[in-house]
Structures are given as structure tokens and as C-alpha cells.
Design an enzyme around this catalytic site. Structure first.
Site, short mmCIF file in Angstrom:
data_model
loop_
_atom_site.label_atom_id
_atom_site.label_comp_id
_atom_site.label_asym_id
_atom_site.label_seq_id
_atom_site.Cartn_x
_atom_site.Cartn_y
_atom_site.Cartn_z
N ASP A 102 5.69 11.75 8.59
CA ASP A 102 5.41 13.18 8.73
C ASP A 102 3.99 13.50 9.19
OD1 ASP A 102 3.91 12.44 6.56
OD2 ASP A 102 4.97 13.65 5.09
N GLU A 124 12.03 6.98 7.82
CA GLU A 124 11.72 7.86 6.67
C GLU A 124 12.09 9.31 7.02
OE1 GLU A 124 7.82 9.00 4.82
OE2 GLU A 124 8.17 7.23 3.59
N GLU A 138 2.84 18.54 6.70
CA GLU A 138 3.78 17.42 6.84
C GLU A 138 5.24 17.83 6.78
OE1 GLU A 138 1.06 17.39 4.93
OE2 GLU A 138 -0.13 15.65 5.56
N HIS A 219 -5.67 13.21 -1.69
CA HIS A 219 -6.20 13.59 -0.37
C HIS A 219 -5.45 14.73 0.31
CE1 HIS A 219 -2.78 12.01 1.89
NE2 HIS A 219 -2.72 11.06 0.98
N ARG A 221 -4.11 17.99 2.03
CA ARG A 221 -4.82 19.15 2.60
C ARG A 221 -4.59 20.41 1.77
NH1 ARG A 221 -6.59 18.85 8.27
NH2 ARG A 221 -6.41 16.67 8.81
N HIS A 251 -10.48 8.63 -0.59
CA HIS A 251 -10.09 8.81 0.81
C HIS A 251 -11.31 9.21 1.64
CE1 HIS A 251 -7.88 10.48 4.26
NE2 HIS A 251 -6.79 9.91 3.79
C1 UD1 Z 1 -3.46 12.19 7.27
C2 UD1 Z 1 -2.06 12.79 7.38
C3 UD1 Z 1 -1.39 12.81 6.02
C4 UD1 Z 1 -1.42 11.44 5.38
C5 UD1 Z 1 -2.83 10.93 5.33
C6 UD1 Z 1 -2.83 9.53 4.81
C7 UD1 Z 1 -1.71 14.55 9.03
C8 UD1 Z 1 -1.70 16.01 9.29
N1 UD1 Z 1 -2.14 14.17 7.83
O1 UD1 Z 1 -4.27 13.08 6.52
O2 UD1 Z 1 -0.05 13.21 6.17
O3 UD1 Z 1 -0.90 11.54 4.08
O4 UD1 Z 1 -3.39 10.93 6.66
O5 UD1 Z 1 -4.09 9.07 4.46
O6 UD1 Z 1 -1.34 13.77 9.88
N2 UD1 Z 1 -11.29 9.49 8.19
C9 UD1 Z 1 -12.16 8.46 8.47
N3 UD1 Z 1 -11.66 7.20 8.62
C10 UD1 Z 1 -10.35 6.91 8.52
C11 UD1 Z 1 -9.47 7.97 8.23
C12 UD1 Z 1 -9.94 9.25 8.07
O7 UD1 Z 1 -13.36 8.68 8.56
O8 UD1 Z 1 -9.97 5.73 8.64
C13 UD1 Z 1 -11.80 10.87 8.03
C14 UD1 Z 1 -12.24 11.51 9.35
O9 UD1 Z 1 -13.35 12.33 9.12
C15 UD1 Z 1 -11.04 12.35 9.73
C16 UD1 Z 1 -10.60 12.85 8.37
O10 UD1 Z 1 -10.78 11.73 7.51
O11 UD1 Z 1 -11.38 13.39 10.61
C17 UD1 Z 1 -9.23 13.41 8.27
O12 UD1 Z 1 -8.25 12.53 8.80
P1 UD1 Z 1 -6.81 13.11 9.25
O13 UD1 Z 1 -6.01 11.97 9.75
O14 UD1 Z 1 -7.00 14.27 10.17
O15 UD1 Z 1 -6.17 13.72 7.97
P2 UD1 Z 1 -5.85 13.10 6.57
O16 UD1 Z 1 -6.28 14.12 5.59
O17 UD1 Z 1 -6.39 11.72 6.49
N1 UDP Z 2 -3.44 2.60 -0.30
C1 UDP Z 2 -4.30 1.56 0.09
N2 UDP Z 2 -5.60 1.61 -0.31
C2 UDP Z 2 -6.11 2.62 -1.04
C3 UDP Z 2 -5.25 3.70 -1.42
C4 UDP Z 2 -3.93 3.66 -1.02
O1 UDP Z 2 -3.87 0.62 0.75
O2 UDP Z 2 -7.32 2.59 -1.36
C5 UDP Z 2 -2.04 2.56 0.14
C6 UDP Z 2 -0.98 2.85 -0.90
O3 UDP Z 2 -0.56 1.67 -1.54
C7 UDP Z 2 0.15 3.47 -0.08
C8 UDP Z 2 -0.59 4.16 1.04
O4 UDP Z 2 -1.90 3.61 1.09
O5 UDP Z 2 0.99 2.49 0.50
C9 UDP Z 2 -0.63 5.63 0.80
O6 UDP Z 2 -1.48 6.23 1.72
P1 UDP Z 2 -2.06 7.69 1.54
O7 UDP Z 2 -2.14 8.02 0.09
O8 UDP Z 2 -3.31 7.73 2.35
O9 UDP Z 2 -1.00 8.59 2.30
P2 UDP Z 2 0.41 9.24 1.88
O10 UDP Z 2 1.26 8.19 1.29
O11 UDP Z 2 0.11 10.34 0.92
O12 UDP Z 2 0.93 9.77 3.17
#
Ligand code: UD1
Ligand code: UDP
Length: 410
Positions: A102, A124, A138, A219, A221, A251
Site C-alpha cells: 500500500d 498483499e 495507504e 511511524h 503519518r 524510524h
Molecule cells: C512509508 C510508507 C508507509 C510505510 C513506511 C514504512 C507511503 C505513503 N508511506 O512511510 O506506508 O509503512 O514507509 O517504513 O508510501 N527516510 C530516510 N531514510 C530512509 C527512509 C526514510 O531518511 O531510509 C526519511 C526521509 O526524510 C523521508 C522520510 O523519512 O523523506 C519519509 O519517508 P516516506 O517514504 O515518504 O514515508 P514513510 O513515513 O517512511
Molecule cells: N523492521 C526492521 N527494523 C526495524 C523496525 C522494523 O527490520 O528497526 C521490520 C519489521 O520486522 C517489519 C517491517 O520492518 O517486517 C515493518 O516496517 P515498517 O514498520 O517500517 O512499515 P509497515 O509495516 O508499517 O508498513
């Protein structure tokens, strides 16, 4: 349409940590199938958090895009993804595009394939809260992808019922969730190798033997702002208990990292750590007494490891473990979080019931089923089974235990 390739050319497109974890065992299974030519495109929505997953599963991307910007908005991310994915589709000319879940990466990849009339397979599929704002964005992403997918790989019979109820055009299969395939592979690696366990545990040498671990992740939104402040307030209260130590891999989203570091950084028994690689995180789940999270993936994994989970959301698109009694929704109200956690720490019987190992999400064979379906072979669909070692906690048990634990806390 005649195929240009003798083998089925499949392009998997993904970009965030959870997609990578859940797609990793599948792309390995696709690569092992002689009838499939499998390629991977990484969008770059996440960078560091995704790279550690690729490294752990020894995956190499065929296409690597670079769309991440610090604190990106949904619209700038979406625009960058459309611009970056289209040339990959032009070059790769896949017979099918596979997307997962999603996220914005998944939604844009699916829509980009749809615009080019390339069939989409959705891993999924079918999870629903029924509220377009939760999880946000999502729920909208997942529904849009389902609408345009030819193959709907639904993890459970409940998610399949959702897609059948919506009269979607794609063909659906109940496969189990690939996260359980990934978790089983990883947990078996840890359980069978003492040296590895010792090395992993060294990262957690800050843990005190006399306190039980509350593992926290968060994490979403829709929790940004007041939601995170409330979560921090609850954790500050819980940190005052002498029998709890909190471990929170934070996160990297600045909307999370900022408030969490500011509000919790000064507490001695709250350990704020960097996001862990998957192997280390699975080990930390094994060491935890209770898990408090708003994550989708963690809600699915922890019940499989026999860990009770409190979910900081008002609704969940994963109701199966709630029904099995191993997951309970507490929202972000600080009192509800504190009461829920205290109930599980104070009442041994409740903890035992909520920690009964339940596998409503899979049996580790989801990837094999998806490959069979893509190859047009018969699919032996997933049927959930729950261990009946302990009865599930009844609804009535929670509030009475909660009242007792609040009294204990003060
Ligand atoms: C995204 C997904 C969410 C998922 C989550 C898992 C969308 C809309 N959201 O949310 O569904 O559950 O990822 O973690 O697709 N950042 C870093 N390094 C990284 C990753 C993120 O610095 O490796 C920071 C950056 O500043 C980035 C921000 O996190 O701009 C937000 O990342 P983004 O992918 O936009 O949204 P998430 O809140 O991570
Ligand atoms: N996870 C990880 N390291 C961490 C926290 C979570 O590998 O420090 C793994 C966790 O086991 C799960 C996945 O990341 O498989 C979940 O990711 P996240 O919570 O970012 O996203 P969501 O599942 O909510 O989309």
C-alpha cells in the site's frame, strides 16, 4: 498479445523497508523458477532502511531509482516516482509488474504499468479498514491497486472476502502473507546458529537482566503531531516502572525522529536506537515481553513469535490477530496505552493468553503459491491455523485487569 519472450518476464517494483522484507523471499522464489525471467526495480523511496534488507537477503537490483528527498511530501514523491518508473517500463518491457502492499511506490508502479497496459499482480491485496483516512494514504493506495490488478494475492480468507465483495476484476488467491516466509527464514537462521545469536545480542548489551523489554515502533503519518506527543507521554509514564525497559528503534522520518528524540532522549531506561537490520530486529522481537507498535508488518510478525502486541491505531486492516486475541488496539490515547501495557506486564494469565502463538497470516509457503499462480499451475491455497495451547483472552478480561493495573501503577 503475443509474448516477445519465451519465459514470463516479471518486473518487481518496490521501494520501502516493509515492501523489501515482504518481497525478498518472493523475488528469490521467482529467480529459482525456470519459466520466469525475474528483474527487480528499486524506486529509492527509502534508501538506508531498504539497503540493509537487500544486503541481508543478498539481492541485487536491476534498476535503481533515486526519488527520496528528506521529509518528502506525498505529492512530490508521487510525481518523482511517475517520472522515474516510466522509462524503466519502456526499457524492461515486462509481461507482468509485481507490486506489494500500500505504499506510494506500489501505487505509482501499478498505475504506471496500467497506463502501459501491462498486467499487474498485487501481493498483499484485499486488506481493508473501510476508512479511507486510516491508514493514510495507504488505504487509498491499496484499494486503487486492487482495482487495476489482474492477480490479487490476498494473504487470508478475510482479505479475499473483501476483494470478492467489491466485485474486482482480477483473479484472487489466498496465499498467506510473504512476511511469514521472510520471518521463518530469518528466525530459523537465528535459532540454528548460537554464534549468530551471541553476535546479535551484543548489540543489545545495554539491556538489564532484571527488567522486561517493551519493544516500541511507530511511524504512521496519521499519528504525526499530537499522536506522537501522546505516544511519548505514555512512554514517559511507563518508563517510571522499575520492571520495564523500553527499546525503540526510531524510524528515520524527521516527523518521528524529531519529537521522539526531544521527548524521550533523556530517560535512562528508554533506549532510542537506529532502525535495525531485519536479522537484528527479529532477534529483538524474540527478546521482547510485549510489543507496542503502529506498524503493519510488526502486527503480523509478533503473533507468529508468540509475542502480545498492542497496536497504536483506532482501526486495523489486519483484524485476524485481533480475533485470535494476540493483538489489541489501544489507539494513541496515553491512558489507553499505559493501561494496556500495564495489564500485560502485571497479569501473568493475561500475558500467557495473549502470547499464544497464532499464525493467522501465513505458513511460510506464500511465495511458492504466488509462483504457482503466475505460472498457471494449480494453487494449494492457505488455510489459517491457531494454536490452542492457551484459550484466547476474553473481551471482559481486559478492562478488569486494566483497572487493577492502573491501581498498581499509582
Ligand atoms: C512509508 C510508507 C508507509 C510505510 C513506511 C514504512 C507511503 C505513503 N508511506 O512511510 O506506508 O509503512 O514507509 O517504513 O508510501 N527516510 C530516510 N531514510 C530512509 C527512509 C526514510 O531518511 O531510509 C526519511 C526521509 O526524510 C523521508 C522520510 O523519512 O523523506 C519519509 O519517508 P516516506 O517514504 O515518504 O514515508 P514513510 O513515513 O517512511
Ligand atoms: N523492521 C526492521 N527494523 C526495524 C523496525 C522494523 O527490520 O528497526 C521490520 C519489521 O520486522 C517489519 C517491517 O520492518 O517486517 C515493518 O516496517 P515498517 O514498520 O517500517 O512499515 P509497515 O509495516 O508499517 O508498513
Amino acid at each position: 498479445m503475443a509474448r516477445a519472450h519465451p519465459r514470463l518476464k516479471v518486473l518487481s517494483i518496490f521501494g520501502t523497508r516493509p515492501e523489501a522484507i515482504k518481497m525478498a523471499p518472493l523475488v528469490k522464489a521467482l529467480a529459482a523458477e525456470p519459466g520466469i525471467d525475474s528483474q527487480i526495480c528499486i524506486t529509492g523511496q527509502h534508501q538506508s532502511m531498504l539497503q540493509q534488507v537487500l544486503d541481508m537477503f543478498e539481492l541485487k537490483a536491476d534498476y535503481t531509482l533515486d526519488v527520496m528527498t528528506p521529509g518528502q511530501t506525498l505529492n512530490t514523491l508521487t510525481a518523482a516516482l511517475y517520472a522515474a518508473i516510466d522509462p524503466v517500463l519502456e526499457q524492461a518491457q515486462p509481461d507482468k509488474v509485481l507490486v506489494h502492499g500500500d505504499t506510494t511506490s506500489a501505487m505509482v508502479a501499478a498505475m504506471s504499468a496500467f497506463h502501459r497496459r501491462i498486467p499487474v499482480a498485487h501481493i498483499e491485496a484485499g486488506l481493508r479498514t473501510g476508512d479511507i483516512h486510516q491508514p493514510w494514504p495507504e488505504e487509498m493506495n491499496r484499494r486503487s491497486i486492487d482495482l487495476i490488478s489482474d492477480h490479487l494475492f490476498t494473504p487470508t480468507s478475510e482479505s479475499r472476502r473483501n476483494v470478492l465483495g467489491e466485485r474486482l476484476q482480477g483473479t484472487s488467491f489466498v496465499t498467506g502473507n510473504t512476511v511469514i516466509d521472510a520471518l521463518k527464514m530469518t528466525a530459523e537462521r537465528i535459532d540454528s546458529n548460537r554464534q549468530l545469536r551471541v553476535a546479535l545480542d551484543r548489540q543489545f548489551s545495554f539491556l538489564e537482566p532484571g527488567r522486561k523489554v517493551l519493544l516500541v515502533t511507530g511511524h504512521r503519518r496519521e499519528n504525526f503531531g499530537d499522536g506522537f506527543l501522546d505516544i511519548c507521554q505514555a512512554l514517559r509514564t511507563l518508563a517510571s516502572r522499575a520492571d520495564i525497559q523500553i527499546v525503540y528503534p526510531v524510524h528515520l522520518n524527521p516527523n518521528v525522529l524529531g519529537p521522539v528524540t526531544e521527548r524521550l532522549g533523556d530517560l535512562p531506561n528508554v533506549h532510542l536506537i537506529k532502525p535495525l537490520d531485519y536479522l537484528s530486529f527479529v532477534r529483538l522481537m524474540q527478546l521482547a515481553h510485549v510489543v507496542l507498535t503502529d506498524s503493519g508488518g510488526v502486527q503480523e510478525e509478533a503473533p507468529s513469535l508468540g509475542k502480545p502486541v498492542l497496536v497504536m491505531r483506532d482501526v486495523t486492516e489486519r483484524p485476524e490477530a485481533v480475533a485470535a486475541g494476540t493483538v489489541r488496539l489501544v489507539g494513541t490515547d496515553p491512558n489507553a496505552i499505559v493501561r494496556g501495557v500495564c495489564a500485560l506486564f502485571d497479569d501473568e494469565q493475561l500475558w500467557r493468553m495473549a502470547s499464544r502463538s497464532a499464525n493467522p497470516y501465513g505458513d511460510g509457503k506464500a511465495c511458492a503459491r504466488i509462483v504457482d499462480a503466475l505460472m498457471g499451475r494449480p494453487v494449494d491455497e492457505f488455510v489459517a491455523q491457531t494454536s490452542l495451547r492457551h484459550p484466547e483472552p476474553s473481551e471482559a478480561q481486559w478492562p478488569s485487569i486494566q483497572r487493577r493495573s492502573v491501581a498498581n501503577l499509582h
